[in-house]
Design a protein around this motif. Structure first.
Motif, PDB file in Angstrom:
ATOM      1  N   UNK A 231      10.037   2.422   7.951  1.00 48.90           N
ATOM      2  CA  UNK A 231       9.704   3.116   9.192  1.00 48.90           C
ATOM      3  C   UNK A 231       8.818   4.312   8.858  1.00 48.90           C
ATOM      4  N   UNK A 232       7.902   4.615   9.786  1.00 51.07           N
ATOM      5  CA  UNK A 232       7.035   5.780   9.631  1.00 51.07           C
ATOM      6  C   UNK A 232       6.272   5.756   8.307  1.00 51.07           C
ATOM      7  N   UNK A 233       5.772   4.566   7.955  1.00 49.50           N
ATOM      8  CA  UNK A 233       4.996   4.425   6.724  1.00 49.50           C
ATOM      9  C   UNK A 233       3.600   5.004   6.947  1.00 49.50           C
ATOM     10  N   UNK A 234       3.129   5.789   6.019  1.00 46.99           N
ATOM     11  CA  UNK A 234       1.792   6.352   6.088  1.00 46.99           C
ATOM     12  C   UNK A 234       1.079   6.101   4.771  1.00 46.99           C
ATOM     13  N   UNK A 235      -0.214   6.299   4.796  1.00 41.04           N
ATOM     14  CA  UNK A 235      -1.010   6.070   3.589  1.00 41.04           C
ATOM     15  C   UNK A 235      -1.015   7.351   2.752  1.00 41.04           C
ATOM     16  N   UNK A 236       0.120   7.640   2.122  1.00 39.05           N
ATOM     17  CA  UNK A 236       0.229   8.787   1.255  1.00 39.05           C
ATOM     18  C   UNK A 236      -0.034   8.386  -0.183  1.00 39.05           C
ATOM     19  N   UNK A 237      -0.184   9.401  -1.049  1.00 36.59           N
ATOM     20  CA  UNK A 237      -0.505   9.120  -2.451  1.00 36.59           C
ATOM     21  C   UNK A 237       0.591   8.320  -3.130  1.00 36.59           C
ATOM     22  N   UNK A 239       2.662   6.227  -1.561  1.00 33.83           N
ATOM     23  CA  UNK A 239       3.052   5.059  -0.776  1.00 33.83           C
ATOM     24  C   UNK A 239       1.982   3.980  -0.743  1.00 33.83           C
ATOM     25  N   UNK A 240       0.823   4.237  -1.316  1.00 35.78           N
ATOM     26  CA  UNK A 240      -0.246   3.250  -1.273  1.00 35.78           C
ATOM     27  C   UNK A 240       0.152   1.972  -1.989  1.00 35.78           C
ATOM     28  N   UNK A 241       0.816   2.078  -3.118  1.00 31.91           N
ATOM     29  CA  UNK A 241       1.261   0.884  -3.834  1.00 31.91           C
ATOM     30  C   UNK A 241       2.244   0.076  -2.996  1.00 31.91           C
ATOM     31  N   UNK A 242       3.123   0.770  -2.259  1.00 32.35           N
ATOM     32  CA  UNK A 242       4.066   0.067  -1.398  1.00 32.35           C
ATOM     33  C   UNK A 242       3.335  -0.709  -0.310  1.00 32.35           C
ATOM     34  N   UNK A 243       2.285  -0.119   0.241  1.00 30.72           N
ATOM     35  CA  UNK A 243       1.511  -0.793   1.291  1.00 30.72           C
ATOM     36  C   UNK A 243       0.828  -2.039   0.745  1.00 30.72           C
ATOM     37  N   UNK A 244       0.260  -1.925  -0.452  1.00 33.25           N
ATOM     38  CA  UNK A 244      -0.420  -3.065  -1.070  1.00 33.25           C
ATOM     39  C   UNK A 244       0.586  -4.163  -1.394  1.00 33.25           C
ATOM     40  N   UNK A 277      10.661  -3.824  -3.776  1.00 36.78           N
ATOM     41  CA  UNK A 277      11.804  -3.102  -3.215  1.00 36.78           C
ATOM     42  C   UNK A 277      11.314  -1.692  -2.933  1.00 36.78           C
ATOM     43  N   UNK A 278      10.920  -1.454  -1.693  1.00 32.86           N
ATOM     44  CA  UNK A 278      10.312  -0.168  -1.354  1.00 32.86           C
ATOM     45  C   UNK A 278      11.310   0.777  -0.713  1.00 32.86           C
TER      46      UNK A 278
END
Length: 355
Positions: A231-237, A239-244, A277-278
């Motif tokens: 929830x509330x995922x953003x493109x932070x430094x 969290x980028x790997x989690x998004x990919x 596993x994020x």
């Protein structure tokens, strides 16, 4: 924007990420068109493949599996499109989508491709054909070509203008180009927006016509390892790997890869992929954010208008209260695709891939 791809002198694919909280909608007519993620559904006029992933325990897959659409495959020269019943019925007064296969000119190595959207005929060709055609266009820089490589040209012709009639100087120039330059039969994909498909026994489509019906395929995938959707995922430094990784998991699920199934045993030399596993890790290092679920994959392939995609997404959204689903859409253009993940808590995570 996410940085995906290796370092190279060539232009790299770009992936734009966005997230938003979805409002509650009671009817598909209430869905916006310019707000994220709905604007992605209207980013092109037609698409090639759409895949819907949803828990098998839900009935979301019926929003796509029950959908039907018809399109036609035609074979006719460009001149036939610009004259006769087809021109009068489908171009001057109708509203159709047309996409051609490349036309290769036998006497040279030149080729051209054609599209028709909202009455506008677009021609993309190389310099040799462009100069022979004698039509006004603009150069398209090719980022993959060498420094002094030959550019392609785009010619756009609005055939609904009152001046686009036989006997008019501008239109006669187009007919001359069709008769002398863009020669040969062309394969076309055809969809009639006015008729919401294709009308059977339409003689204006010519003799070489094949009507195809889009029939979605449904497949149940058992024991799929599903990551916890954030929830509330953003493109932070951080969290980028989690998004990919989350985008990679959705892409593997869309092709029913065995790498995401519980108990998959594959040599590390072949693949070292692991379902991400994020979530927050437990003290003992166990994977707390990965669950095993049955997932249904529904795929439709063909010449799909934007309305087909928007209806699928809208129906799934209205039926998905308390459940998640992912929509994977691929276009005809190389590298054009987008993914929308709707979580159980009404968050929409969107990836828009270009190039």
């Amino acid at each position: 924007m996410l940085d995906i791809g290796k370092t190279s002198n060539l232009p790299q694919p770009k992936c734009y990420f966005s997230t938003t909280t979805l409002s509650t909608y009671d009817d598909s007519s209430e869905l916006p068109t310019k707000k994220v993620p709905f604007n992605l559904l209207h980013s092109a006029h037609y698409y090639h493949t759409i895949t819907l992933l949803s828990p098998s325990s839900s009935t979301l897959h019926t929003s796509l599996s029950s959908s039907r659409s018809k399109y036609a495959r035609l074979r006719m020269p460009l001149l036939s499109l610009l004259s006769g019943d087809f021109f009068n019925k489908h171009i001057k007064t109708g509203n159709v989508l047309l996409l051609s296969s490349p036309l290769k000119v036998d006497t040279t190595s030149s080729e051209a491709s054609f599209t028709m959207i909202n009455g506008v005929l677009s021609i993309i060709c190389d310099r040799a054909l462009y100069e022979r055609a004698g039509l006004t266009g603009t150069a398209i820089p090719d980022p993959h070509a060498r420094k002094h490589g030959t550019s392609k040209f785009r010619i756009e012709l609005n055939l609904r203008l009152p001046s686009m009639l036989a006997g008019k100087k501008g239109f006669e120039r187009i007919l001359r180009a069709a008769e002398t330059v863009f020669l040969g039969d062309i394969s076309w994909l055809f969809y009639d927006i006015s008729a919401a498909g294709v009308v059977d026994n339409d003689v204006s489509l010519g003799k070489e016509v094949e009507i195809r019906e889009v029939k979605p395929d449904t497949e149940d995938m058992e024991k799929v390892l599903v990551p916890e959707f954030p929830s509330n995922m953003t493109k932070g430094a951080n969290q980028e790997n989690d998004l990919v990784e989350l985008l990679e998991w959705i892409s593997l699920a869309a092709i029913n890869s065995p790498r995401i199934q519980q108990g998959d045993l594959v040599d590390e030399i072949i693949s070292r992929y692991e379902v991400p596993d994020i979530s927050s890790k437990a003290v003992d290092g166990s994977r707390t954010g990965v669950t095993t679920q049955a997932v249904t994959r529904t795929t439709a392939t063909g010449f799909l208008p934007a309305s087909f995609v928007t209806d699928t997404f809208g129906n799934a959204l209205l039926q998905s209260s308390g459940s998640w689903f992912a929509l994977v859409v691929q276009g005809f253009t190389d590298g054009k695709a987008f993914v929308v993940l709707k979580t159980a808590d009404d968050q929409a995570l969107s990836w828009n891939v270009e190039g």
